[in-house]
Design a protein around this motif. Structure first.
Motif, mmCIF file in Angstrom:
data_model
loop_
_atom_site.group_PDB
_atom_site.id
_atom_site.type_symbol
_atom_site.label_atom_id
_atom_site.label_comp_id
_atom_site.label_asym_id
_atom_site.label_seq_id
_atom_site.Cartn_x
_atom_site.Cartn_y
_atom_site.Cartn_z
ATOM 1 N N LEU A 1 49.197 -18.541 96.407
ATOM 2 C CA LEU A 1 49.678 -19.292 95.250
ATOM 3 C C LEU A 1 50.166 -18.339 94.174
ATOM 4 O O LEU A 1 49.501 -17.357 93.839
ATOM 5 C CB LEU A 1 48.556 -20.172 94.674
ATOM 6 N N LEU A 2 51.341 -18.637 93.640
ATOM 7 C CA LEU A 2 51.878 -17.915 92.498
ATOM 8 C C LEU A 2 52.650 -18.930 91.658
ATOM 9 O O LEU A 2 53.756 -19.337 92.013
ATOM 10 C CB LEU A 2 52.792 -16.770 92.948
ATOM 11 N N ALA A 3 52.031 -19.385 90.570
ATOM 12 C CA ALA A 3 52.620 -20.440 89.743
ATOM 13 C C ALA A 3 52.501 -20.060 88.275
ATOM 14 O O ALA A 3 51.519 -19.417 87.862
ATOM 15 C CB ALA A 3 51.933 -21.776 90.000
ATOM 16 N N THR A 4 53.497 -20.466 87.501
ATOM 17 C CA THR A 4 53.523 -20.159 86.065
ATOM 18 C C THR A 4 53.618 -21.457 85.268
ATOM 19 O O THR A 4 54.482 -22.298 85.544
ATOM 20 C CB THR A 4 54.731 -19.268 85.722
ATOM 21 N N TYR A 5 52.720 -21.586 84.299
ATOM 22 C CA TYR A 5 52.757 -22.701 83.359
ATOM 23 C C TYR A 5 53.357 -22.200 82.049
ATOM 24 O O TYR A 5 52.759 -21.361 81.367
ATOM 25 C CB TYR A 5 51.348 -23.251 83.115
ATOM 26 N N ARG A 6 54.528 -22.707 81.701
ATOM 27 C CA ARG A 6 55.163 -22.340 80.438
ATOM 28 C C ARG A 6 54.836 -23.423 79.415
ATOM 29 O O ARG A 6 55.216 -24.582 79.578
ATOM 30 C CB ARG A 6 56.677 -22.205 80.625
ATOM 31 N N CYS A 7 54.147 -23.027 78.373
ATOM 32 C CA CYS A 7 53.616 -23.991 77.409
ATOM 33 C C CYS A 7 54.628 -24.297 76.317
ATOM 34 O O CYS A 7 55.465 -23.461 75.960
ATOM 35 C CB CYS A 7 52.329 -23.450 76.785
ATOM 36 N N GLN A 8 54.530 -25.508 75.785
ATOM 37 C CA GLN A 8 55.354 -25.876 74.650
ATOM 38 C C GLN A 8 54.837 -25.188 73.399
ATOM 39 O O GLN A 8 53.734 -24.656 73.367
ATOM 40 C CB GLN A 8 55.338 -27.398 74.469
ATOM 41 N N ILE A 9 55.645 -25.228 72.341
ATOM 42 C CA ILE A 9 55.292 -24.516 71.119
ATOM 43 C C ILE A 9 53.976 -25.059 70.538
ATOM 44 O O ILE A 9 53.708 -26.260 70.581
ATOM 45 C CB ILE A 9 56.442 -24.627 70.088
ATOM 46 N N ASN A 10 53.174 -24.142 70.029
ATOM 47 C CA ASN A 10 51.902 -24.453 69.372
ATOM 48 C C ASN A 10 50.877 -25.095 70.302
ATOM 49 O O ASN A 10 50.019 -25.851 69.872
ATOM 50 C CB ASN A 10 52.115 -25.372 68.160
ATOM 51 N N THR B 1 45.093 -18.685 69.477
ATOM 52 C CA THR B 1 46.497 -18.689 69.075
ATOM 53 C C THR B 1 47.322 -19.455 70.096
ATOM 54 O O THR B 1 46.809 -19.904 71.121
ATOM 55 C CB THR B 1 47.024 -17.247 68.945
ATOM 56 N N ALA B 2 48.603 -19.635 69.825
ATOM 57 C CA ALA B 2 49.469 -20.375 70.736
ATOM 58 C C ALA B 2 49.646 -19.615 72.051
ATOM 59 O O ALA B 2 49.702 -18.387 72.079
ATOM 60 C CB ALA B 2 50.830 -20.613 70.083
ATOM 61 N N ILE B 3 49.707 -20.370 73.153
ATOM 62 C CA ILE B 3 49.864 -19.788 74.486
ATOM 63 C C ILE B 3 51.351 -19.758 74.841
ATOM 64 O O ILE B 3 52.053 -20.753 74.676
ATOM 65 C CB ILE B 3 49.089 -20.600 75.530
ATOM 66 N N ASP B 4 51.811 -18.618 75.320
ATOM 67 C CA ASP B 4 53.181 -18.502 75.804
ATOM 68 C C ASP B 4 53.267 -19.020 77.238
ATOM 69 O O ASP B 4 54.014 -19.952 77.540
ATOM 70 C CB ASP B 4 53.644 -17.056 75.722
ATOM 71 N N ASN B 5 52.484 -18.443 78.125
ATOM 72 C CA ASN B 5 52.464 -18.893 79.515
ATOM 73 C C ASN B 5 51.159 -18.497 80.175
ATOM 74 O O ASN B 5 50.440 -17.618 79.683
ATOM 75 C CB ASN B 5 53.667 -18.336 80.295
ATOM 76 N N ILE B 6 50.857 -19.143 81.285
ATOM 77 C CA ILE B 6 49.682 -18.831 82.104
ATOM 78 C C ILE B 6 50.145 -18.683 83.544
ATOM 79 O O ILE B 6 50.777 -19.599 84.098
ATOM 80 C CB ILE B 6 48.604 -19.917 81.997
ATOM 81 N N LEU B 7 49.863 -17.545 84.130
ATOM 82 C CA LEU B 7 50.223 -17.271 85.516
ATOM 83 C C LEU B 7 48.978 -17.438 86.387
ATOM 84 O O LEU B 7 47.940 -16.825 86.123
ATOM 85 C CB LEU B 7 50.787 -15.858 85.662
ATOM 86 N N LEU B 8 49.085 -18.274 87.419
ATOM 87 C CA LEU B 8 47.987 -18.494 88.355
ATOM 88 C C LEU B 8 48.308 -17.842 89.687
ATOM 89 O O LEU B 8 49.414 -18.015 90.221
ATOM 90 C CB LEU B 8 47.737 -19.994 88.567
ATOM 91 N N VAL C 1 48.280 -33.276 85.580
ATOM 92 C CA VAL C 1 47.312 -33.755 84.597
ATOM 93 C C VAL C 1 48.098 -34.441 83.490
ATOM 94 O O VAL C 1 49.062 -33.885 82.952
ATOM 95 C CB VAL C 1 46.464 -32.599 84.020
ATOM 96 N N GLU C 2 47.696 -35.650 83.151
ATOM 97 C CA GLU C 2 48.434 -36.439 82.162
ATOM 98 C C GLU C 2 48.510 -35.743 80.808
ATOM 99 O O GLU C 2 49.515 -35.797 80.113
ATOM 100 C CB GLU C 2 47.771 -37.810 82.013
ATOM 101 N N LYS C 3 47.421 -35.044 80.420
ATOM 102 C CA LYS C 3 47.386 -34.390 79.120
ATOM 103 C C LYS C 3 48.197 -33.106 79.087
ATOM 104 O O LYS C 3 48.459 -32.562 78.020
ATOM 105 C CB LYS C 3 45.935 -34.063 78.744
ATOM 106 N N ASN C 4 48.598 -32.614 80.254
ATOM 107 C CA ASN C 4 49.256 -31.317 80.343
ATOM 108 C C ASN C 4 50.762 -31.480 80.136
ATOM 109 O O ASN C 4 51.436 -32.136 80.930
ATOM 110 C CB ASN C 4 48.958 -30.702 81.716
ATOM 111 N N SER C 5 51.286 -30.873 79.069
ATOM 112 C CA SER C 5 52.710 -30.953 78.773
ATOM 113 C C SER C 5 53.460 -29.689 79.170
ATOM 114 O O SER C 5 54.662 -29.578 78.920
ATOM 115 C CB SER C 5 52.923 -31.225 77.280
ATOM 116 N N ALA C 6 52.767 -28.717 79.773
ATOM 117 C CA ALA C 6 53.412 -27.464 80.164
ATOM 118 C C ALA C 6 54.305 -27.684 81.381
ATOM 119 O O ALA C 6 54.105 -28.601 82.179
ATOM 120 C CB ALA C 6 52.351 -26.399 80.465
ATOM 121 N N VAL C 7 55.312 -26.817 81.514
ATOM 122 C CA VAL C 7 56.241 -26.865 82.643
ATOM 123 C C VAL C 7 55.788 -25.848 83.681
ATOM 124 O O VAL C 7 55.624 -24.667 83.377
ATOM 125 C CB VAL C 7 57.683 -26.556 82.184
ATOM 126 N N VAL C 8 55.581 -26.316 84.921
ATOM 127 C CA VAL C 8 55.090 -25.429 85.972
ATOM 128 C C VAL C 8 56.231 -25.063 86.905
ATOM 129 O O VAL C 8 57.085 -25.893 87.231
ATOM 130 C CB VAL C 8 53.930 -26.091 86.755
#
Length: 785
Positions: free
Chosen positions: A507-516, A469-476, A487-494
């Motif tokens: 390290l504490l970083a969050t990737y907020r993904c675009q819709i879908n 399913t669609a990803i909301d965010n990923i916390l590292l 990464v060129e293919k990565n459109s998420a906002v970190v």
């Protein structure tokens, strides 16, 4: 020459694994073929396409996850029997859905790859397909060969097995099987004995037999996106098996591996291959499916080594290139419900599980049928899909027949009914969450397909995570210092958060993904000597809110990879450890310290492993047995890291050990010579970027100003885009090299019993004004005497 294909979406099944899609052979040439697809819900279904509608022929009930699907048939009959492997069991079905075989293999591991072979009268075979009474099943480490459902041989592999193929050798007419292993090794077996071990540069992901003009060519795909050719039979002989094993293991790189057919280094992982004449010129094209959702078609010539492969088609699975079926296109134009049919238009940037070429949608038109990880089944067809249908009903620019208009009306009614049902269920759920009664909110099962792979070219790790399913965010979060690279293919906002390093939170970083977005790729740079755990909290866009934790181990020598040849001519430092530890204990310690260590040690008197650094090119040899371990490396820092880690592990287990080491001063000169080209190059790039920043501040951009500049500065401005791109690809790379030299200096003096941390400032000054002779004299002042 370019190939023009149009995308048509067919259906949606459950989450899929590799080798889960097959096309049944047609009764008449160029007739639409039936599709067999299996998913992780244990459902096998056969369907065909008729007038743009799905015609389901049979569908099994849910069960254990199906890990492999193959086709077979009796001698002289079409290969239309369907075989599926689930857990340790194999089942066979006819094309009408009748169960005719249930075979319990008795394996203690889950079957991950399967192959069945048919003995033809002329003893020639088309290898990759399931064809008859020889059954090959592979688990994680176990290879089993069955004949007529009876066990005739097995092999226990220390590496993880990823794929298996089998064929009859043209020269010897003997049955051979090949297994691809995760440790960059492909092994040939006869009678369940290894007769040939072939090392390849990158870890293989699959094996494929390309048959054309009565010749067989063995292909393999790799994790770094390349396709290679193996020449197994050329080096098979009648010499005893033990002699072959000894000889081929030593010279595997030169013998067995032929060449790269597709050398797209540092591209996405190869997940599936097929060969089919898509251009219609009588020569098969190679169709490639990748983990990032890319599908490619190549013109190849396996006979001529000088003839390079030509890319004629590339499809990236995203919403910009997606083509709905003609029927659904007309529906969208009429009823404007794009938001409702989101499964047809959402971003499908997901990995390809399997693909097959044939005729599916329309008679006479070839097609690449693809199934993705989340179960989307679509075709890339040679038929032009943008065509109008004559009739008496018109909507927009489309003309519809009465039959098509009826279908559209019926579909519109179905969609409205679904919207009402979804609305009622959503209201029901919302009311239950606010109820005073003991209502339960079920957390959905979240399946994640992930990989954490070392890239040799960039000396970084590529972390890939894919969710159905669609990803909301990923916390590292990491308890060791690591860097996140673009990464060129990565459109998420970190975004980065402040972390308390005093408690080991680096390290504490969050990737907020675009819709879908359901697939994310992250590049991570590690530091050798630092070991810990990288944690990823994946939060999907589902209700109720939930998150799944994935953990990835960062090992002390994380930038090393396993090799099978060792250069004895170098200058080495040695480390010897003796104690009361067992073979299993020392093997476990090494697997915690180094990547790509086999799960099981070699069954021999001594276990010997070789490794190479992706960053510097230094090498490491480890020889160990019960109670004793010996290591040698041309890098002092490698020996120091090993010594420190093994000492800590032995102390944890309260095992008494004796450690002795020998440091060769000349190895310092050797390592600095290895670092020097990278150091000089990065200093030049860094200086050029600094000059460009200064020129931009002076606003030197008009022709009159440029005329006053020297040729050097003009060249810098002309090549500005490329220089900045190279600098941004590895930011702070120069500081990383400085850190390696500093660690080498500290480790070298540590073995001499000296604390030199106060001299690191002077070392930095020497590196800024780099001179090889000055750096060597700083490391070894005795040379000045």
């Amino acid at each position: 020459m370019e190939l023009e294909l149009s995308r048509i979406d067919y259906t949606l099944v459950g989450i899929t694994s590799t080798n889960c899609l097959k096309l049944l052979p047609p009764s008449v040439s160029k007739e639409p073929q039936k599709v067999a697809v299996a998913d992780n819900d244990g459902i096998l279904q056969i369907f065909s396409i008729k007038k743009e509608d799905i015609q389901l022929h049979f569908k099994t009930l849910p069960g254990p996850k199906i890990s492999s699907l193959q086709l077979g048939g009796a001698i002289g009959s079409p290969t239309d029997k369907i075989f599926v492997a689930a857990e340790n069991e194999v089942k066979g079905y006819t094309k009408k859905g009748k169960l005719f075989l249930t075979f319990d293999s008795g394996m203690t591991e889950t079957v991950t790859s399967m192959l069945v072979l048919l003995h033809l009268k002329n003893e020639k075979i088309c290898g990759r397909f399931v064809l008859g009474n020889d059954l090959f099943l592979c688990g994680k480490h176990i290879y089993n060969h069955y004949r007529d459902c009876k066990d005739v041989g097995s092999y226990l592999c220390g590496d993880r097995i990823v794929d298996v193929i089998a064929f009859y050798a043209d020269k010897t007419r003997r049955l051979m099987s090949l297994i691809a292993c995760e440790g960059r090794m492909i092994r040939a077996l006869e009678h369940a004995r290894v007769t040939l071990s072939m090392e390849v540069e990158s870890a293989p992901t699959l094996l494929h037999i390309l048959e054309e003009d009565s010749t067989k060519t063995i292909l393999f795909g790799t994790v770094d996106g390349r396709v290679g050719i193996l020449d197994v039979e050329k080096y098979q002989s009648t010499t005893p098996v033990l002699v072959q094993i000894s000889y081929w293991f030593v010279s595997a790189r030169q013998h067995g591996f032929d060449r790269w057919l597709i050398d797209a280094s540092n591209a996405s992982t190869i997940s599936c291959l097929d060969a089919y004449d898509m251009t219609g010129n009588g020569t098969k094209n190679l169709i490639v499916g990748r983990q990032d959702g890319t599908i490619e078609a190549y013109i190849i010539n396996v006979a001529d080594k000088m003839d390079a492969s030509i890319l004629i088609y590339s499809h990236v699975s995203d919403n910009k290139k997606r083509e709905p079926t003609p029927f659904f296109k007309r529906v969208f134009a009429m009823i404007k419900i794009i938001a409702t049919l989101t499964f047809l238009l959402q971003n499908c940037n997901e990995s390809v599980s399997s693909l097959q070429c044939g005729v599916v949608g329309t008679q006479g038109f070839d097609e690449i049928l693809v199934v993705t990880y989340t179960g989307r089944v679509f075709g890339l067809t040679t038929e032009a899909v943008d065509k109008n249908v004559g009739g008496d009903s018109t909507v927009g620019n489309y003309i519809f027949s009465q039959e098509t208009s009826t279908k559209i009306s019926r579909l519109k009614g179905d969609i409205e009914d679904l919207q009402v049902k979804v609305g009622k269920e959503r209201e029901k759920y919302q009311s239950s969450t606010q109820s005073f009664f003991e209502e339960l909110s079920a957390i959905p099962l979240l399946s994640i397909k992930d990989s954490f792979v070392l890239s040799k070219e960039t000396a970084t790790y590529i972390l890939t995570m894919e969710v159905p399913t669609a990803i909301d965010n990923i916390l590292l979060q990491s308890n060791v210092p690591v860097d996140l690279l673009d990464v060129e293919k990565n459109s998420a906002v970190v975004s980065y958060s402040d972390s308390d390093r005093s408690v080991g939170n680096f390290l504490l970083a969050t990737y907020r993904c675009q819709i879908n977005t359901n697939r994310l790729e992250i590049k991570i740079r590690t530091i050798e000597g630092q070991h810990g755990v990288l944690q990823a909290y994946v939060t999907p866009l589902v209700q109720p809110k939930c998150s799944r934790l994935q953990q990835y181990e960062i090992k002390p020598l994380s930038l090393h990879y396993r090799i099978y040849k060792f250069d004895e001519s170098r200058i080495f430092n040695t480390l010897t450890i003796k104690g009361t530890f067992s073979l299993a204990e020392i093997h476990t310690w090494l697997s915690q310290c180094l990547p790509e260590v086999p799960e099981k040690p070699q069954i021999s008197e001594n276990t010997e492993l070789y490794f190479e650094s992706t960053l510097l090119g230094t090498i490491l040899q480890g020889t160990y047995q019960k109670g004793e371990a010996f290591f040698k490396s041309d890098n002092v820092s490698t020996i120091s890291i090993l010594k420190e880690f093994l000492t800590k592990e032995a102390t944890k287990k309260k095992i008494k050990i004796e450690i002795s080491s020998s440091i060769n001063d000349e190895s310092i000169n050797h390592v600095i010579k290895l670092i020097e080209p990278k150091l000089v190059k990065q200093k030049m790039i860094s200086n050029n970027v600094t000059l460009l920043d200064a020129l931009n501040e002076l606003e030197v951009n008009d022709e009159e100003s440029l005329g006053y500049l020297s040729g050097k500065y003009k060249d810098l401005l002309v090549n500005e885009k490329g220089l900045r791109a190279e600098f941004q690809e590895q930011p702070d790379y120069l500081d990383r090299l400085y850190g390696i030299v500093s660690d080498l200096y500290v480790d070298y003096n540590k073995f001499k019993g000296c604390n030199v941390k106060s001299k690191l400032v002077r070392l930095r000054e020497i590196l800024d004004e780099y001179s090889y002779d000055a750096l060597i004299l700083f490391f070894r002042p005795d040379l000045a005497k």
